[in-house]
Design a protein around this motif. Structure first.
Motif, PDB file in Angstrom:
ATOM      1  N   ASN A  30      13.850   8.651  44.820  1.00 44.60           N
ATOM      2  CA  ASN A  30      13.585   7.637  43.860  1.00 44.60           C
ATOM      3  C   ASN A  30      13.711   8.168  42.347  1.00 44.60           C
ATOM      4  OD1 ASN A  30      12.766   5.294  42.157  1.00 44.60           O
ATOM      5  ND2 ASN A  30      11.233   4.733  43.258  1.00 44.60           N
ATOM      6  N   ILE A  31      15.120   7.759  41.859  1.00 42.07           N
ATOM      7  CA  ILE A  31      15.622   8.249  40.766  1.00 42.07           C
ATOM      8  C   ILE A  31      14.510   7.862  39.425  1.00 42.07           C
ATOM      9  CG2 ILE A  31      17.678   8.688  41.333  1.00 42.07           C
ATOM     10  CD1 ILE A  31      18.511   6.008  39.969  1.00 42.07           C
ATOM     11  N   PHE A  32      14.080   6.396  39.704  1.00 39.57           N
ATOM     12  CA  PHE A  32      12.971   6.159  38.622  1.00 39.57           C
ATOM     13  C   PHE A  32      11.671   7.091  38.329  1.00 39.57           C
ATOM     14  CE2 PHE A  32      15.909   2.601  39.955  1.00 39.57           C
ATOM     15  CZ  PHE A  32      16.561   2.375  38.480  1.00 39.57           C
ATOM     16  N   LYS A  33      11.481   7.629  39.467  1.00 44.61           N
ATOM     17  CA  LYS A  33      10.264   8.464  39.552  1.00 44.61           C
ATOM     18  C   LYS A  33      10.593  10.040  39.288  1.00 44.61           C
ATOM     19  CE  LYS A  33       7.406   5.125  42.127  1.00 44.61           C
ATOM     20  NZ  LYS A  33       6.524   5.018  43.191  1.00 44.61           N
ATOM     21  N   SER A  34      11.895  10.238  38.907  1.00 46.41           N
ATOM     22  CA  SER A  34      12.194  11.826  38.978  1.00 46.41           C
ATOM     23  C   SER A  34      11.842  12.274  37.693  1.00 46.41           C
ATOM     24  CB  SER A  34      13.665  11.927  39.421  1.00 46.41           C
ATOM     25  OG  SER A  34      14.245  11.246  38.302  1.00 46.41           O
ATOM     26  N   ARG A  35      11.613  13.693  37.585  1.00 45.96           N
ATOM     27  CA  ARG A  35      11.350  14.194  36.287  1.00 45.96           C
ATOM     28  C   ARG A  35      12.404  14.131  35.442  1.00 45.96           C
ATOM     29  NH1 ARG A  35       9.314  20.659  36.407  1.00 45.96           N
ATOM     30  NH2 ARG A  35       8.354  20.388  34.429  1.00 45.96           N
ATOM     31  N   LYS A  36      13.640  14.134  36.058  1.00 44.44           N
ATOM     32  CA  LYS A  36      14.915  14.071  35.097  1.00 44.44           C
ATOM     33  C   LYS A  36      15.113  12.892  34.308  1.00 44.44           C
ATOM     34  CE  LYS A  36      20.168  14.850  35.105  1.00 44.44           C
ATOM     35  NZ  LYS A  36      20.994  15.081  36.098  1.00 44.44           N
ATOM     36  N   PHE A  37      14.540  11.792  35.025  1.00 49.47           N
ATOM     37  CA  PHE A  37      14.891  10.422  34.511  1.00 49.47           C
ATOM     38  C   PHE A  37      13.458  10.127  33.561  1.00 49.47           C
ATOM     39  CE2 PHE A  37      13.223   6.051  34.382  1.00 49.47           C
ATOM     40  CZ  PHE A  37      14.418   5.329  33.863  1.00 49.47           C
ATOM     41  N   LYS A  38      12.446  10.715  33.901  1.00 49.32           N
ATOM     42  CA  LYS A  38      11.158  10.666  33.026  1.00 49.32           C
ATOM     43  C   LYS A  38      11.537  11.404  31.759  1.00 49.32           C
ATOM     44  CE  LYS A  38       6.438  11.692  32.666  1.00 49.32           C
ATOM     45  NZ  LYS A  38       5.329  12.477  33.423  1.00 49.32           N
ATOM     46  N   TYR A  39      11.946  12.500  31.639  1.00 44.67           N
ATOM     47  CA  TYR A  39      12.488  13.215  30.241  1.00 44.67           C
ATOM     48  C   TYR A  39      13.485  12.828  29.589  1.00 44.67           C
ATOM     49  CZ  TYR A  39       8.567  16.424  31.426  1.00 44.67           C
ATOM     50  OH  TYR A  39       7.514  16.943  31.697  1.00 44.67           O
ATOM     51  N   GLY A  40      14.522  12.215  30.548  1.00 43.47           N
ATOM     52  CA  GLY A  40      15.551  11.798  29.764  1.00 43.47           C
ATOM     53  C   GLY A  40      15.636  10.477  29.221  1.00 43.47           C
ATOM     54  N   GLY A  41      14.419   9.558  29.804  1.00 44.74           N
ATOM     55  CA  GLY A  41      14.264   8.346  29.355  1.00 44.74           C
ATOM     56  C   GLY A  41      13.475   8.484  28.008  1.00 44.74           C
ATOM     57  N   ILE A  42      12.530   9.452  27.868  1.00 45.37           N
ATOM     58  CA  ILE A  42      11.785   9.698  26.644  1.00 45.37           C
ATOM     59  C   ILE A  42      12.983  10.098  25.507  1.00 45.37           C
ATOM     60  CG2 ILE A  42      10.203  11.191  25.405  1.00 45.37           C
ATOM     61  CD1 ILE A  42       8.502  11.538  28.173  1.00 45.37           C
ATOM     62  N   ALA A  43      13.716  11.197  25.831  1.00 47.78           N
ATOM     63  CA  ALA A  43      14.778  11.438  24.920  1.00 47.78           C
ATOM     64  C   ALA A  43      15.464  10.458  24.329  1.00 47.78           C
ATOM     65  CB  ALA A  43      15.559  12.418  25.580  1.00 47.78           C
ATOM     66  N   THR A  44      16.012   9.412  25.407  1.00 48.77           N
ATOM     67  CA  THR A  44      16.631   8.061  24.853  1.00 48.77           C
ATOM     68  C   THR A  44      16.203   7.426  23.904  1.00 48.77           C
ATOM     69  OG1 THR A  44      17.872   8.377  26.907  1.00 48.77           O
ATOM     70  CG2 THR A  44      18.161   6.344  25.947  1.00 48.77           C
ATOM     71  N   VAL A  45      14.779   7.002  24.365  1.00 47.43           N
ATOM     72  CA  VAL A  45      14.059   6.153  23.627  1.00 47.43           C
ATOM     73  C   VAL A  45      13.593   6.913  21.997  1.00 47.43           C
ATOM     74  CG1 VAL A  45      11.594   5.464  23.007  1.00 47.43           C
ATOM     75  CG2 VAL A  45      12.728   5.282  24.973  1.00 47.43           C
ATOM     76  N   ILE A  46      13.597   8.174  21.852  1.00 46.62           N
ATOM     77  CA  ILE A  46      13.395   9.078  20.833  1.00 46.62           C
ATOM     78  C   ILE A  46      14.667   8.970  19.826  1.00 46.62           C
ATOM     79  CG2 ILE A  46      12.949  11.348  19.590  1.00 46.62           C
ATOM     80  CD1 ILE A  46      11.257  11.827  21.982  1.00 46.62           C
ATOM     81  N   THR A  47      15.757   9.101  20.573  1.00 50.51           N
ATOM     82  CA  THR A  47      17.217   8.961  19.784  1.00 50.51           C
ATOM     83  C   THR A  47      17.280   7.623  19.523  1.00 50.51           C
ATOM     84  OG1 THR A  47      18.236  10.624  21.530  1.00 50.51           O
ATOM     85  CG2 THR A  47      19.671   9.152  20.214  1.00 50.51           C
ATOM     86  N   ILE A  48      17.025   6.451  20.082  1.00 45.85           N
ATOM     87  CA  ILE A  48      17.433   5.250  19.744  1.00 45.85           C
ATOM     88  C   ILE A  48      16.436   4.958  18.528  1.00 45.85           C
ATOM     89  CG2 ILE A  48      16.999   2.908  20.295  1.00 45.85           C
ATOM     90  CD1 ILE A  48      17.884   3.668  23.106  1.00 45.85           C
ATOM     91  N   LEU A  49      15.229   5.315  18.701  1.00 50.59           N
ATOM     92  CA  LEU A  49      14.146   5.184  17.582  1.00 50.59           C
ATOM     93  C   LEU A  49      14.672   5.904  16.264  1.00 50.59           C
ATOM     94  CD1 LEU A  49      10.874   5.486  19.108  1.00 50.59           C
ATOM     95  CD2 LEU A  49      11.536   3.420  18.437  1.00 50.59           C
ATOM     96  N   PHE A  50      15.249   7.156  16.352  1.00 51.94           N
ATOM     97  CA  PHE A  50      15.684   7.861  15.121  1.00 51.94           C
ATOM     98  C   PHE A  50      17.165   7.200  14.534  1.00 51.94           C
ATOM     99  CE2 PHE A  50      18.609  11.091  13.525  1.00 51.94           C
ATOM    100  CZ  PHE A  50      17.970  11.610  12.617  1.00 51.94           C
ATOM    101  N   ILE A  51      17.837   6.489  15.335  1.00 51.31           N
ATOM    102  CA  ILE A  51      18.907   5.864  14.725  1.00 51.31           C
ATOM    103  C   ILE A  51      18.564   4.635  14.115  1.00 51.31           C
ATOM    104  CG2 ILE A  51      20.677   4.612  15.333  1.00 51.31           C
ATOM    105  CD1 ILE A  51      21.415   6.607  17.724  1.00 51.31           C
ATOM    106  N   VAL A  52      17.696   4.001  14.622  1.00 58.26           N
ATOM    107  CA  VAL A  52      16.924   2.758  14.051  1.00 58.26           C
ATOM    108  C   VAL A  52      16.334   3.194  12.641  1.00 58.26           C
ATOM    109  CG1 VAL A  52      15.350   0.910  14.075  1.00 58.26           C
ATOM    110  CG2 VAL A  52      16.710   1.408  16.044  1.00 58.26           C
ATOM    111  N   VAL A  53      15.608   4.325  12.594  1.00 65.12           N
ATOM    112  CA  VAL A  53      14.775   4.641  11.445  1.00 65.12           C
ATOM    113  C   VAL A  53      16.031   4.971  10.391  1.00 65.12           C
ATOM    114  CG1 VAL A  53      13.348   6.546  10.502  1.00 65.12           C
ATOM    115  CG2 VAL A  53      12.814   5.216  12.443  1.00 65.12           C
TER     116      VAL A  53
END
Length: 508
Positions: A30-53
């Motif tokens: 289940n890719i949604f529960k994978s470690r890669k997805f978990k850390y990649g999702g966090i990185a994506t959210v941080i990137t989006i928040l950084f761009i918005v800021v």
């Protein structure tokens, strides 16, 4: 029965929560529960928040930039920023002022670095006061704007300053000092006077009274256009008066006699007396600049003698080499500041006032009412009118210091005001090349002299600015090590750092 049911439930195999293997293939994770997805999702959210800021901060800074000075001017003489005099003036405004730059911003700045500097200067006014607004008006897209000012010869790149019903047009040529380049046979901008012209125009439209200056004509005067330009740019209302036919206007505060080609007659001298007396109320001033040619002016000298001064024959020569601009001629030199009242506004007194072919001014009596403003050094003298060809000065000819500018003040008991007569020995000191130069203090000094004589309080003295920067020289002993560091050491350091990081990540 319940016991048997419980035993069956315990005996039943646990359900496999993972998807069943198909045809011998391993079950898909289940890719949604994978470690890669978990850390990649966090990185994506941080990137989006950084761009918005970043976007939000950029928007806020964009809004603030139009209201507050956000830039730091690192140029030596702050060429892109307002002087403290202009800042104090706009912050003290009690009226709304509108500055209209008559072109689009891009087109205006395309005129070159001095236009870019002028735009930066003008935009800064609104950042220091909410009373000031700056607009770019494209005359092509908005042709009706010029139609509202039919009395003005409006053109692109001009600047129109407005306050209520009053307005002042600053021509684009008045934003800069320029001189003829004989290599290209065209005028080249040498310095910027954008701040001086715009601030002066703002003083003009916000002031209730304007000081009037009468330039007296009728005696074959030399060209005084550069003097007129200097006075006009500094908020004086200048008008020509032919003294042979007209009286000096009563509302004129100052009168100027500039390098007459012949002596005054008694009728004109009487008009000078009437003007300075002002019905015994005084409060007037006269500035006299003799012709550079050593002409005899007995009638004008008789008038000056009543004020304790006279213009001597001959011209001043200077032998102090540190005061000469050109070692081939002793007649072009730097004057010494004397009276503090007339030089107090000069911020850098190491920069002199330049005089050329100056007539000597003789002080006929020692009096507190007569002040010496400028003088030569002790190593100077007077070149005789009748000097023979090849004349060389002897020790006895060095009679310096020679007075080059002086002012005499007349005061009457019971009268609050005073009248003044000032004499400046060098007409060439008012040449456009010297008034526009940042290498000498001619413009600043003479503007202050006129301001002092006119007793003006609403004055802002701003000197021209040159955009040329200083050149940083690097010796060979310094350039070789710097070259090694930036072309070899630094690239190798970056390469090694990158390899170390790559190897560590690969071995995790």
């Amino acid at each position: 029965m319940n016991l048997k049911k419980k035993e069956k439930e315990q005996a039943a195999p646990e359900k496999n929560l993972e998807p069943a293997a198909v045809a011998g293939k391993p079950a898909k994770k289940n890719i949604f529960k994978s470690r890669k997805f978990k850390y990649g999702g966090i990185a994506t959210v941080i990137t989006i928040l950084f761009i918005v800021v970043v976007i939000v901060i950029n928007m806020i800074m964009g809004v603030l930039d139009s209201k507050v000075v956000m830039e730091v001017d690192l140029t030596p003489n702050q060429v892109y920023g307002l002087t403290q005099e202009s800042i104090d003036f706009v912050q003290g405004l009690d009226k709304d002022v509108e500055i209209n730059i008559l072109n689009s911003k891009d087109s205006f700045e395309s005129g070159g670095q001095y236009y870019v500097q002028a735009a930066a200067i003008i935009e800064n006014y609104s950042k220091y006061s909410s009373r000031v607004t700056v607009n770019y008006v494209d005359l092509v897209k908005n042709p009706t704007f010029a139609a509202n000012y039919e009395d003005e010869n409006i053109a692109s790149n001009d600047v129109l300053i407005k306050c209520g019903e009053k307005h002042k047009l600053v021509k684009s040529s008045e934003l800069f000092n320029s001189e003829m380049s004989y290599s290209t046979f065209s005028y080249v901008v040498t310095s910027s006077k954008a701040e001086q012209s715009v601030t002066s125009a703002m003083v003009n439209v916000t002031s209730d009274e304007i000081t009037k200056v009468a330039i007296l004509t009728g005696y074959d005067e030399a060209d005084y256009s550069s003097l007129t330009s200097m006075l006009t740019s500094n908020n004086f209302d200048v008008q020509e008066v032919n003294i042979t036919t007209d009286e000096i206007p009563e509302d004129a505060k100052l009168a100027v006699i500039f390098a007459p080609g012949r002596d005054y007659d008694q009728s004109s001298l009487k008009k000078l007396d009437t003007f300075l007396s002002n019905n015994e109320k005084l409060g007037k001033s006269l500035v006299f600049v003799p012709n550079t040619q050593p002409d005899q002016i007995p009638e004008l000298n008789s008038f000056l003698e009543e004020w304790g001064m006279s213009v001597g024959s001959g011209v001043m020569f200077e032998l102090s080499t540190d005061h000469l601009y050109n070692n081939t001629t002793p007649f072009w030199s730097a004057a010494e500041y004397v009276d503090e009242d007339y030089s107090s506004v000069i911020t850098n007194k190491s920069i002199p006032v330049s005089v050329m072919q100056s007539r000597p001014i003789e002080i006929l009596k020692e009096s507190e009412s007569i002040k010496v403003l400028l003088e030569s050094t002790e190593n100077s003298g007077i070149y005789p009118v009748d000097a023979a060809e090849g004349w060389q000065p002897e020790e006895s000819d060095l009679t310096g210091p020679i007075t080059l500018a002086a002012v005499s003040t007349k005061q009457v008991s019971g009268v609050d005001d005073v009248s003044n007569v000032a004499v400046v020995g060098s007409a060439a000191a008012f040449a456009s090349s010297l008034l526009s130069s940042t290498s000498v203090n001619n413009s600043a000094y003479f503007i202050n002299m006129f301001n002092t004589l006119a007793e003006r309080e609403d004055t802002v003295l701003i000197e021209a600015k040159t955009l040329g920067g200083a050149t940083m020289s690097v010796t060979t002993n310094v350039s070789i090590p710097l070259g090694v560091v930036f072309t070899i050491v630094l690239p190798l350091l970056i390469l090694v750092t990158g390899l170390v990081i790559w190897i560590r990540r690969r071995n995790r």
